[in-house]
Write an enzyme that holds these catalytic residues in place. Structure first.
Site, PDB file in Angstrom:
ATOM      1  CG  HIS A   1      42.775  -8.309  45.049  1.00  0.00           C
ATOM      2  ND1 HIS A   1      42.785  -8.198  43.767  1.00  0.00           N
ATOM      3  CD2 HIS A   1      41.920  -9.193  45.594  1.00  0.00           C
ATOM      4  CE1 HIS A   1      41.989  -9.347  43.495  1.00  0.00           C
ATOM      5  NE2 HIS A   1      41.522  -9.925  44.461  1.00  0.00           N
TER       6      HIS A   1
ATOM      7  CD  GLU B   1      30.537  -2.748  51.270  1.00  0.00           C
ATOM      8  OE1 GLU B   1      30.162  -2.124  50.192  1.00  0.00           O
ATOM      9  OE2 GLU B   1      30.558  -2.211  52.449  1.00  0.00           O
TER      10      GLU B   1
ATOM     11  CD  GLN C   1      33.737 -14.501  49.115  1.00  0.00           C
ATOM     12  OE1 GLN C   1      33.968 -15.514  48.209  1.00  0.00           O
ATOM     13  NE2 GLN C   1      34.671 -13.488  49.028  1.00  0.00           N
TER      14      GLN C   1
ATOM     15  CB  VAL D   1      37.810  -0.555  43.874  1.00  0.00           C
ATOM     16  CG1 VAL D   1      38.644   0.441  42.871  1.00  0.00           C
ATOM     17  CG2 VAL D   1      38.393  -0.579  45.481  1.00  0.00           C
TER      18      VAL D   1
ATOM     19  NE  ARG E   1      35.067 -16.012  37.453  1.00  0.00           N
ATOM     20  CZ  ARG E   1      35.155 -16.229  38.644  1.00  0.00           C
ATOM     21  NH1 ARG E   1      34.804 -15.436  39.644  1.00  0.00           N
ATOM     22  NH2 ARG E   1      35.356 -17.489  39.122  1.00  0.00           N
TER      23      ARG E   1
END
Lengths: 288, 288
Positions: B41, B152, B157, B180, B191
């Site tokens: 993020h 990516e 998505q 990353v 997760r």
């Protein structure tokens, strides 16, 4: 004369500069149409002009919302006449894009609203509302209006758009505009142009059946079944009525009703000869 | 500290006034997240800050994109930690709405992209991408960003969103950001926190299988079948690998490939114990 644009990027940059020239405080109202304008559209435009600083009309016969064997090819088109009417009405911007501009690639996106997209009109015209949803949202993204105007004539479409806008939090206010009727009651539609004189006479049965429905309702009959049968019976008695696709009664949230209350809508789709007409009527206690 | 908003109308009016304070020339970049932020993020945020005047991060665990029996309840949440990380990264606005704010009524809108929504991830998680499409478009409509940033890591998505934005002419630029990885190659994911130590060791087989795929491809093997088998065989040999949902190779337009070319992606979904991980790898002629 309204300023005419054929390209997405041109109308976007024009509206952007128009907005910023007004310190970004100018409101933009939007009337999406398929052209071949009539008094019904003029009502949308009139309301739009009253409520906004800039009025944008789009004219685009969207192939995606026509099914196979439907009237996409023969749908009436007359851009010059439309532009003249827009000028008369004081429209600021007309956006009349080509197919290549709207769909540079075949869209793969399908948009459905449960309980709306696949019932009634959507049952008889399977991909219709996905095509409508796509073009309307796309035009919203291009024009970015503060308000958009839709006729109650296409009631199911109106409900579809309202639900999409709510579910997706679109920053646009949807303004419904009552159906405009000819003096004899026929709801205005670009498709009325298909009707031969005697067919037009038969088409009046739709409006008259609504008066019967209204009368029943006002007399205290709230059984949807009874009202629907009366409508269906009355219409089907007329010549040139080839088929009735549906007669249904729904509430404001498009739930199908068994017990009718004020504000519910009678919806019909009727084939008069080779012309498919839709119309609807809001049941109320008022005298017509 | 970034300014935190919990309500749609508050974040909208704050952004509106922020924009107009800059003469409506400030660019807004948007990073939608489900919170429990990690370095992945942070890469999105870093890129967003470089390219925009205002950086908005949303934190919302969207129930609609979780299927029955999935990890919606146990999905990790820690708003305080997220806010601290956003502050550290120089985020201007955090939008962390409640469910009631996002879904005041249960949405009836379903959005699909043919060829993307129902294959691979979409085949194993039937309503997942409709939920993703809805929340992302909704957040776009609320935040109205100029650019939005997607990792990516969630390649399918990313392709879904890019296609939606194109098909619907959304006025937002989608910026993809490379995955990353930890030093040992594990793709960062909120997760990963579910993984026990030994499971984490097995999860490394995913990255290592990509290196094998890459090696095969560089050696001149362009048969998707061979590469997929090598990936599957390698991963499945490891302990705690409960199931491989799929190994597939697609091109940039998400077409499934038989003959592989540079730029195609190997996509995998693997259950390590009770944790389902997805990852992907861009095949290239470069040495890793």
């Amino acid at each position: 004369m309204p300023t005419l644009f054929r390209k997405v990027k041109d109308v976007k940059s024009y509206l952007k500069s128009l907005r910023s020239s007004g310190g970004n405080n100018l409101s933009v109202g939007f009337v999406p149409t398929m052209g071949y304008l009539h008094e019904g559209h003029m009502e949308l435009i009139k309301k739009c002009k009253l409520q906004n600083d800039i009025t944008v009309v789009s004219i685009y016969v969207n192939p995606l919302q026509f099914g196979e064997g439907e009237d996409y090819q023969k749908y009436p088109r007359d851009l010059e006449r439309d532009l003249a009417m827009c000028q008369e009405a004081g429209v600021d911007v007309v956006f009349a894009p080509t197919d290549e501009e709207v769909y540079p690639q075949v869209p793969k996106t399908k948009i459905h609203v449960e309980g709306i997209s696949h019932v009634l009109e959507g049952a008889f015209r399977p991909n219709h509302f996905s095509g409508v949803a796509l073009i309307v949202l796309k035009l919203f993204n291009i024009i970015q209006p503060d308000r958009a105007y839709f006729g109650e004539k296409d009631f199911q479409q109106l409900k579809l758009i309202q639900r999409l806008v709510n579910d997706l939090s679109y920053p646009v206010e949807i303004v419904p505009v009552p159906t405009v009727r000819d003096k004899d009651g026929l709801a205005l539609s670009s498709r009325n142009t298909y009707l031969k004189e005697q067919e037009r006479e038969s088409a009046l049965s739709i409006y008259r059946s609504f008066l019967i429905a209204q009368k029943l309702f006002r007399a205290g009959n709230t059984k949807a079944q009874d009202i629907k049968e009366a409508v269906r019976d009355y219409i089907s008695r007329h010549p040139h009525v080839k088929r009735i696709d549906y007669v249904e009664i729904v509430d404001e949230d498009f739930n199908i009703k068994e017990e009718v209350s004020e504000g519910d809508r009678v919806l019909v789709a009727v084939w008069i000869g080779d012309t498919r007409l839709i119309d609807n009527w809001r049941l109320s206690y008022e005298e017509v």
